[in-house]
Enzyme design. Structure first.
Site, short mmCIF file in Angstrom:
data_model
loop_
_atom_site.label_atom_id
_atom_site.label_comp_id
_atom_site.label_asym_id
_atom_site.label_seq_id
_atom_site.Cartn_x
_atom_site.Cartn_y
_atom_site.Cartn_z
N CYS A 76 -17.73 18.41 40.57
CA CYS A 76 -17.09 17.74 41.70
C CYS A 76 -16.06 18.69 42.28
O CYS A 76 -15.13 19.11 41.58
CB CYS A 76 -16.42 16.44 41.23
SG CYS A 76 -15.46 15.59 42.49
N CYS A 194 -19.40 19.88 48.90
CA CYS A 194 -19.30 18.68 48.06
C CYS A 194 -20.64 18.56 47.36
O CYS A 194 -21.69 18.75 48.00
CB CYS A 194 -19.02 17.44 48.92
SG CYS A 194 -19.18 15.86 48.04
#
Length: 273
Positions: A76, A194
């Site tokens: 992440c 992302c």
């Protein structure tokens, strides 16, 4: 499905996005076992405070350390930016691998010198990303585009199969960033900053056409993880690795996403941390 002998590699994300990294990890190290945690009950990280992301990252890392993982991948970008320096200090003996937008590979590939970076607002505003940006900016123009709501839309599409919202948001942010193409002054390389965004690669490609390069960090993270574990990887003749899936939220999105993108039919267990 449990790991064998406490020798798994832990992977976590705020939701299903880290599956793009898990896919690369499994391709690179097919004999290894993995524990994947989707912190969906506390998502989305990209629109939360840094303190929230740090607290959740600490809780999940503590849980995985308790499961005796031999390495831990923070799949992440937002969590890496907010928490990895704290977590490395708190767990000095743990091989802890983070992710960050792949600016350096994009610079090497771009011909126009104009690169788009699509990421969450938290990632783009973080001190870690700003330092990375400063180290790469010579002779290159980076167009930074926060993509509010996109990770959440990709999460929903995994469950429903309806990509209309994802396509609409991708189109909106492409338009906001400017002209894409291979001519001077156009963005010819797009960094997907992302881990959710590579799961929408088909949508990005349909909107951008074949001339624009898409860059994510899954393969680089897998290579780095393998480099950190030379003495701890299973032998080439070991049986295929297994994956244990956990979530702190609704199990259905993770189960659907794992089946869709990784061809995994493993059950998803609910985790209370």
């Amino acid at each position: 499905m449990s790991e064998r002998g406490g020798q798994s590699i832990g992977v976590f994300d705020s939701g299903i996005g880290g599956l793009s990294v898990l896919k690369a990890l499994r391709a690179d190290m097919p004999r290894e076992d993995f524990i994947y945690i989707a912190d969906s009950g506390h998502a989305p990280y990209g629109e939360r405070t840094e303190a929230h992301v740090l607290a959740r990252s600490r809780a999940i890392v503590q849980y995985l350390v308790g499961r005796n993982v031999k390495a831990l991948v923070m799949a992440c970008n937002t969590a890496t930016a907010a928490a990895i320096h704290w977590l490395r200090a708190e767990h000095p003996g743990l091989a802890l691998i983070g992710v960050e937008p792949a600016l350096k590979p994009a610079v090497a590939l771009s011909n126009t010198g104009r690169i788009g970076v699509f990421a969450t607002r938290s990632t783009l505003c973080s001190a870690k990303f700003q330092a990375l940006l400063a180290s790469q900016s010579a002779n290159t123009t980076f167009v930074l585009q926060p993509c509010d709501g996109l990770a959440h839309a990709i999460e929903r599409s995994a469950q429903t199969g309806d990509t209309a919202e994802t396509i609409a948001l991708c189109a909106r942010y492409i338009s906001a960033a400017g002209l894409f193409g291979t001519e001077n002054g156009q963005i010819d390389t797009l960094v997907l900053g992302c881990t959710h965004y590579p799961l929408a690669s088909d949508q990005w490609r349909a909107l951008l056409g074949p001339g624009v390069r898409l860059i994510d960090n899954g393969e680089a993270v897998a290579r780095q993880t393998r480099r950190r574990l030379p003495a701890f990887l299973r032998a080439a003749n070991a049986p295929p690795g297994r994956v244990s899936l956990f979530t702190t939220g609704d199990p259905q999105p993770l189960q659907s996403a794992a089946r869709r993108w990784l061809n995994l039919s493993a059950p998803v267990d609910l985790l209370f941390i």
